[in-house]
Each structure stands twice: as C-alpha cells, then as structure tokens.
Design a protein around this motif. Structure first.
Motif, PDB file in Angstrom:
ATOM      1  N   PHE A  26      -7.297  -1.293  -9.185  1.00  0.00           N
ATOM      2  CA  PHE A  26      -6.476  -1.813  -9.960  1.00  0.00           C
ATOM      3  C   PHE A  26      -5.002  -2.179  -8.692  1.00  0.00           C
ATOM      4  CE2 PHE A  26      -9.097  -2.332 -13.701  1.00  0.00           C
ATOM      5  CZ  PHE A  26      -9.766  -3.476 -13.290  1.00  0.00           C
ATOM      6  N   LEU A  27      -4.479  -0.883  -8.816  1.00  0.00           N
ATOM      7  CA  LEU A  27      -2.824  -0.964  -7.907  1.00  0.00           C
ATOM      8  C   LEU A  27      -3.426  -1.980  -6.112  1.00  0.00           C
ATOM      9  CD1 LEU A  27      -0.637   0.352  -7.712  1.00  0.00           C
ATOM     10  CD2 LEU A  27      -0.694   2.128  -6.984  1.00  0.00           C
ATOM     11  N   ILE A  28      -4.428  -0.968  -6.159  1.00  0.00           N
ATOM     12  CA  ILE A  28      -4.885  -1.580  -3.833  1.00  0.00           C
ATOM     13  C   ILE A  28      -4.700  -3.167  -4.454  1.00  0.00           C
ATOM     14  CG2 ILE A  28      -6.451  -1.374  -2.262  1.00  0.00           C
ATOM     15  CD1 ILE A  28      -7.428   1.420  -3.213  1.00  0.00           C
ATOM     16  N   ALA A  29      -5.644  -3.493  -4.840  1.00  0.00           N
ATOM     17  CA  ALA A  29      -5.840  -4.742  -5.389  1.00  0.00           C
ATOM     18  C   ALA A  29      -4.697  -5.539  -5.744  1.00  0.00           C
ATOM     19  CB  ALA A  29      -7.653  -5.068  -6.537  1.00  0.00           C
ATOM     20  N   HIS A  30      -4.142  -5.475  -6.671  1.00  0.00           N
ATOM     21  CA  HIS A  30      -2.554  -5.882  -7.174  1.00  0.00           C
ATOM     22  C   HIS A  30      -2.576  -6.168  -5.516  1.00  0.00           C
ATOM     23  CE1 HIS A  30       1.358  -6.983  -8.796  1.00  0.00           C
ATOM     24  NE2 HIS A  30       1.825  -6.012  -8.229  1.00  0.00           N
ATOM     25  N   PHE A  31      -1.871  -5.037  -5.170  1.00  0.00           N
ATOM     26  CA  PHE A  31      -0.791  -5.096  -3.903  1.00  0.00           C
ATOM     27  C   PHE A  31      -1.885  -6.261  -2.293  1.00  0.00           C
ATOM     28  CE2 PHE A  31       1.175  -1.324  -5.295  1.00  0.00           C
ATOM     29  CZ  PHE A  31       2.348  -1.311  -5.331  1.00  0.00           C
ATOM     30  N   ALA A  32      -3.032  -5.986  -2.936  1.00  0.00           N
ATOM     31  CA  ALA A  32      -3.223  -6.920  -1.411  1.00  0.00           C
ATOM     32  C   ALA A  32      -3.507  -8.613  -2.446  1.00  0.00           C
ATOM     33  CB  ALA A  32      -4.952  -6.760  -1.963  1.00  0.00           C
ATOM     34  N   ALA A  33      -3.063  -8.879  -3.015  1.00  0.00           N
ATOM     35  CA  ALA A  33      -3.567  -9.984  -3.553  1.00  0.00           C
ATOM     36  C   ALA A  33      -1.788 -11.131  -3.527  1.00  0.00           C
ATOM     37  CB  ALA A  33      -3.544 -10.466  -5.107  1.00  0.00           C
ATOM     38  N   GLU A  34      -1.117 -10.080  -3.548  1.00  0.00           N
ATOM     39  CA  GLU A  34       0.795 -10.771  -3.139  1.00  0.00           C
ATOM     40  C   GLU A  34       0.638 -10.792  -1.410  1.00  0.00           C
ATOM     41  OE1 GLU A  34       3.280  -7.777  -4.481  1.00  0.00           O
ATOM     42  OE2 GLU A  34       3.111  -8.243  -6.437  1.00  0.00           O
ATOM     43  N   GLY A  35       0.112 -10.138  -0.611  1.00  0.00           N
ATOM     44  CA  GLY A  35       0.020 -10.751   0.488  1.00  0.00           C
ATOM     45  C   GLY A  35       0.751 -10.589   2.038  1.00  0.00           C
ATOM     46  N   ALA A  36       1.097 -11.433   2.638  1.00  0.00           N
ATOM     47  CA  ALA A  36       2.533 -11.175   3.706  1.00  0.00           C
ATOM     48  C   ALA A  36       3.850 -11.428   2.229  1.00  0.00           C
ATOM     49  CB  ALA A  36       2.314 -12.139   4.521  1.00  0.00           C
TER      50      ALA A  36
END
Length: 232
Positions: A26-36
């Motif tokens: 979930f942590l990885i998915a959260h940071f990936a969703a935030e983008g640039a």
C-alpha cells in the motif's frame, strides 16, 4: 536463533509477515499514485540602486547589505528561520517534501557553519503542479520587492542610497521531478526488504510472547495439579 527455528517461527506466525507486506505494498502504491512534483530555485540578488550589476563595489558582498537581506528573507518566510540541511545545495524535494516553500539568504556553508558571502535570497518551491509553483514564485517575488521597499521607506533611506533586488532570469525555470525506472525499482526493492525485516521481527516477537504465555500457564496448571496428586 537458528535458521531452521526462524523458518518454523515464520511459518507459525505467517499472518504477521503477510500484514506487514500488504502495508508495504500500500505504501508503494501510495507514492506511485502521487506521481511527479514540480520545483524551482529562484535567486534574487541585491545591490545599491545607483550601482551597476558589474560594478566591483555594488554592495552585493557588503555585510550590512547581507544583514538587511537576511531580515527581509526571514520576514517573507513568516518570521521563522528556514530548515537547514547538511548541504545548502540539498533541494526540498530531496528531503521528501512534496509541497512547500523556503526563503533564505544564500548559504555557501552548511547547517553547522553557515557562510553568507552574497546578498542573495534563495527561494525554494516544490509543489504538485506547475501552476501552483508558478503562482507561489510570483507571489514571493512580489512580497520580497514590497518588503524591501517598505522597510527602507520606514527607515527614511534616500532613494539614491537604497538597496534594490533583481531576479536572476535563468532561475525562474520550473522543472518537473519524477523518478526513473531504476529509481522506482530500487524503491520497490527497498520497501520489500524493509517489510520482510519488520515482518520477520514482528513474527518472532509475537511468537515469543505467545510461547512465554503458554509456558507460564503450563507452570501454573502444574503447580495447581501437584498438591492434588500428593494428597491422593
């Protein structure tokens, strides 16, 4: 703890490892969703109004001018000293900040030994969109210009003796910061390894607590049963 015993413990408390791994995912998915993020580092240099930018004694290196500029920077920064790092070159997004602003005098040293040799305000902005960063940039530049003028008017400084600020044009650029594939892979591997370590530690600690509780319960039951056996 031997490897075989560790593996047995992980098998008994597998659910602890699963929970931690899911949290890591979930942590990885959260940071990936935030983008640039978008970032800029804008510089405003100060000099005497009647001097040229290339004049040798234009006030840029004058200690009194640097001191005045420091007060302007702190006032625009909300009256608070900026957060410092081991190197002044460290960007805000490098510290994990995804939306923030910092206004400070250019520091050629570090957080332990600051060196201010130039009357220059360093504006760091990081935000989620290009528009947000640009709006903050223009707002802060306006605040710096207005505050510089107001403080000198209040002090009664003659127009010809005043200090003026000039924005360095090339520093107005706003750049997009996004991790590349290699950085993403390293991040995923790092979170995965950390999740395994934390999950394994949690499984071992929980297993020890449960086993210790069971042993205490068994000893109490044995202590209760022993007198009955003797009486019989």
């Amino acid at each position: 703890m031997a490897l075989r015993e560790l593996l047995r413990t992980l098998l008994r408390r597998w659910y602890v490892l699963v929970v931690v791994l899911v949290c890591g995912a979930f942590l990885i998915a959260h940071f990936a969703a935030e983008g640039a993020v978008f970032s800029t580092r804008t510089a405003v240099t100060f000099r005497y109004a009647e001097s040229g930018e290339l004049d040798r004694y234009n006030g840029t290196a004058d200690k009194s001018v640097i001191s005045f500029v420091a007060t302007i920077a702190q006032e625009v920064n909300g009256g608070l000293p900026p957060t410092t790092y081991s190197s002044d070159a460290a960007p805000l997004y490098g510290a994990g900040i995804r939306q923030g602003v910092q206004v400070d005098v250019l520091n050629e040293g570090n957080q332990w030994f600051p060196i201010n040799r130039k009357a220059e305000i360093d504006i760091q902005i990081v935000g989620p969109t290009h528009e947000w960063v640009e709006a903050k940039q223009q707002s802060l530049l306006g605040d710096i210009a207005r505050t510089t003028q107001e403080r000198q008017e209040q002090a009664g400084v003659p127009v010809e003796a005043r200090i003026v600020g000039n924005t360095v044009p090339l520093t107005l650029q706003i750049i997009r910061i996004a991790p590349n594939r290699s950085a993403q892979l390293v991040a995923v591997v790092g979170v995965g390894v950390a999740s395994l370590l934390v999950g394994g530690w949690g499984a071992v600690m929980l297993d020890r607590m449960i086993m210790s509780r069971r042993r205490r319960r068994a000893r109490r039951q044995a202590a209760v049963a022993e007198p009955e056996g003797v009486a019989a």
